[in-house]
Write a protein that holds these residues in place. Structure first.
Motif, PDB file in Angstrom:
ATOM      1  N   SER A 177      70.850  56.930  18.304  1.00 14.95           N
ATOM      2  CA  SER A 177      71.135  57.632  17.331  1.00 14.95           C
ATOM      3  C   SER A 177      69.619  57.463  15.962  1.00 14.95           C
ATOM      4  CB  SER A 177      72.085  58.240  17.125  1.00 14.95           C
ATOM      5  OG  SER A 177      73.026  58.360  17.861  1.00 14.95           O
ATOM      6  N   LEU A 178      70.006  56.351  15.533  1.00 17.10           N
ATOM      7  CA  LEU A 178      69.065  56.043  15.198  1.00 17.10           C
ATOM      8  C   LEU A 178      67.005  55.964  15.011  1.00 17.10           C
ATOM      9  CD1 LEU A 178      70.133  53.073  13.386  1.00 17.10           C
ATOM     10  CD2 LEU A 178      69.907  54.697  11.913  1.00 17.10           C
ATOM     11  N   GLN A 179      66.862  56.228  16.774  1.00 19.78           N
ATOM     12  CA  GLN A 179      65.444  56.144  17.203  1.00 19.78           C
ATOM     13  C   GLN A 179      65.487  57.345  17.264  1.00 19.78           C
ATOM     14  OE1 GLN A 179      65.673  53.938  20.510  1.00 19.78           O
ATOM     15  NE2 GLN A 179      64.480  52.255  19.636  1.00 19.78           N
ATOM     16  N   ARG A 180      66.443  58.170  17.803  1.00 19.59           N
ATOM     17  CA  ARG A 180      65.933  59.950  18.349  1.00 19.59           C
ATOM     18  C   ARG A 180      65.510  60.326  17.253  1.00 19.59           C
ATOM     19  NH1 ARG A 180      70.371  60.401  22.600  1.00 19.59           N
ATOM     20  NH2 ARG A 180      70.395  62.496  21.762  1.00 19.59           N
ATOM     21  N   ARG A 181      66.621  60.451  16.099  1.00 16.71           N
ATOM     22  CA  ARG A 181      66.834  61.174  15.049  1.00 16.71           C
ATOM     23  C   ARG A 181      65.871  60.925  13.833  1.00 16.71           C
ATOM     24  NH1 ARG A 181      69.442  66.463  14.730  1.00 16.71           N
ATOM     25  NH2 ARG A 181      70.185  66.431  12.403  1.00 16.71           N
ATOM     26  N   CYS A 182      66.305  59.410  13.486  1.00 12.71           N
ATOM     27  CA  CYS A 182      65.704  59.219  12.493  1.00 12.71           C
ATOM     28  C   CYS A 182      64.182  58.212  12.935  1.00 12.71           C
ATOM     29  CB  CYS A 182      66.360  58.441  11.377  1.00 12.71           C
ATOM     30  SG  CYS A 182      68.386  59.023  12.010  1.00 12.71           S
ATOM     31  N   GLY A 183      63.719  58.326  13.950  1.00 11.55           N
ATOM     32  CA  GLY A 183      62.583  56.964  13.585  1.00 11.55           C
ATOM     33  C   GLY A 183      62.694  56.160  13.734  1.00 11.55           C
ATOM     34  N   LEU A 184      63.795  55.391  13.840  1.00 16.54           N
ATOM     35  CA  LEU A 184      64.188  53.961  13.371  1.00 16.54           C
ATOM     36  C   LEU A 184      64.685  53.334  14.245  1.00 16.54           C
ATOM     37  CD1 LEU A 184      66.042  54.162   9.789  1.00 16.54           C
ATOM     38  CD2 LEU A 184      63.575  54.176  10.499  1.00 16.54           C
ATOM     39  N   THR A 185      63.433  52.373  14.336  1.00 14.71           N
ATOM     40  CA  THR A 185      63.745  51.799  15.247  1.00 14.71           C
ATOM     41  C   THR A 185      63.684  49.896  15.233  1.00 14.71           C
ATOM     42  OG1 THR A 185      62.562  52.260  17.172  1.00 14.71           O
ATOM     43  CG2 THR A 185      63.305  50.066  17.289  1.00 14.71           C
ATOM     44  N   LEU A 186      64.505  49.173  15.265  1.00 15.54           N
ATOM     45  CA  LEU A 186      65.588  47.937  14.672  1.00 15.54           C
ATOM     46  C   LEU A 186      63.937  46.834  14.711  1.00 15.54           C
ATOM     47  CD1 LEU A 186      67.603  49.345  13.248  1.00 15.54           C
ATOM     48  CD2 LEU A 186      68.855  47.044  13.799  1.00 15.54           C
ATOM     49  N   THR A 187      63.560  46.380  14.249  1.00 16.58           N
ATOM     50  CA  THR A 187      62.234  44.721  15.305  1.00 16.58           C
ATOM     51  C   THR A 187      62.872  43.533  14.974  1.00 16.58           C
ATOM     52  OG1 THR A 187      61.527  44.766  12.989  1.00 16.58           O
ATOM     53  CG2 THR A 187      60.352  46.618  14.480  1.00 16.58           C
ATOM     54  N   SER A 188      64.340  42.903  13.989  1.00 21.76           N
ATOM     55  CA  SER A 188      64.177  41.886  14.201  1.00 21.76           C
ATOM     56  C   SER A 188      65.828  41.938  13.931  1.00 21.76           C
ATOM     57  CB  SER A 188      63.538  41.019  13.171  1.00 21.76           C
ATOM     58  OG  SER A 188      63.442  40.901  11.984  1.00 21.76           O
ATOM     59  N   GLY A 189      66.879  40.847  13.769  1.00 20.73           N
ATOM     60  CA  GLY A 189      67.867  40.577  13.299  1.00 20.73           C
ATOM     61  C   GLY A 189      68.241  39.297  12.603  1.00 20.73           C
TER      62      GLY A 189
END
Length: 247
Positions: A177-189
């Motif tokens: 949902s973050l990717q599709r709706r907000c364009g946010l993709t986590l890169t690390s954690g």
């Protein structure tokens, strides 16, 4: 293919070296075939594999044990074993996507939403490097696998993730949902995992006896060097095992 035991010969005059145990050779070849996509989603049974490799079923069981423990192959009574495909959703820790892990294991996943709103939390804001009164996205869910509760999950997200609140999070992976709706993709954690005993409230939510063993996982998810997510998850210890590979 046929595997046999014995010793390797030496070409330099030194003493011959013992071969690897049969089960190790079979395990390594199974891992190679899984990476190559030889099996698709359905994984052969022990009898079929013993015929393919020309070894005993006990050797096959020994080869499969580490693959089952690390989550590469999922096995459930009464169902064919399945290959768990590691994707971007799994790239940054064991709970990066419970949704995908449960679905890949052939189980039905759903969530009940306890909270999905913009709210403030000075503690969450500190973890995200924001001002204490910043309005954050707050999502609290109970996660289910095959209609049994698996985890209690509470997530605080940076304000730019507010678009996920418009989506049905009961049947959708949050990171998708973050990717599709907000364009946010986590890169690390990074995650910290503790073993705990469930208190009365947690045990009621997860349908366990008070004091039952569970995992408590605290996570910070980032995009670049900026914290976007602070998550706390309590997972039933009798339904979940952890194997982690980080970049």
């Amino acid at each position: 293919m046929n595997y046999s035991s014995g010793r390797t010969s030496s070409t330099d005059g030194s003493r011959p070296q013992p071969r690897r145990p049969l089960w190790v050779a079979v395990r390594d070849d199974l891992e190679r075939r899984i990476r190559a996509g030889d099996f698709g989603d359905i994984f052969p049974g022990e009898f079929e594999l013993s015929k393919q490799y020309g070894v005993s079923r006990s050797t096959i069981r020994a080869a499969l044990t580490p693959l089952r423990r690390n989550g590469t192959v999922a096995s459930q009574p009464g169902r064919p074993s399945r290959v768990i495909h590691v994707s971007e959703e799994h790239a940054y820790g064991p709970i990066y996507s419970l949704f995908a892990a449960v679905r890949s294991a052939g189980m039905t996943q759903r969530s009940t939403i306890r909270s999905a709103e913009m709210s403030t939390s000075s503690q969450a804001a500190v973890h995200l490097g924001l001002e204490p009164m910043t309005e954050l996205v707050h999502i609290a869910r109970t996660r289910y696998a095959d209609e049994e509760p698996l985890a209690e999950d509470e997530v605080w997200l940076a304000p730019e993730a507010r678009g996920v609140l418009d989506m049905d999070l009961s049947n959708t992976a949050l990171y998708e949902s973050l990717q599709r709706r907000c364009g946010l993709t986590l890169t690390s954690g990074n995650e910290t995992l503790h073993s705990i005993n469930l208190n009365a409230e947690q045990s009621r939510a997860l349908c366990c006896d008070p004091g039952a063993a569970a995992f408590y996982i605290e996570r910070i998810g980032r995009i670049g060097d900026r914290a976007i997510e602070w998550r706390q998850t309590v997972i039933r210890g009798d339904r979940f095992s952890v194997s982690t590979t980080y970049p």
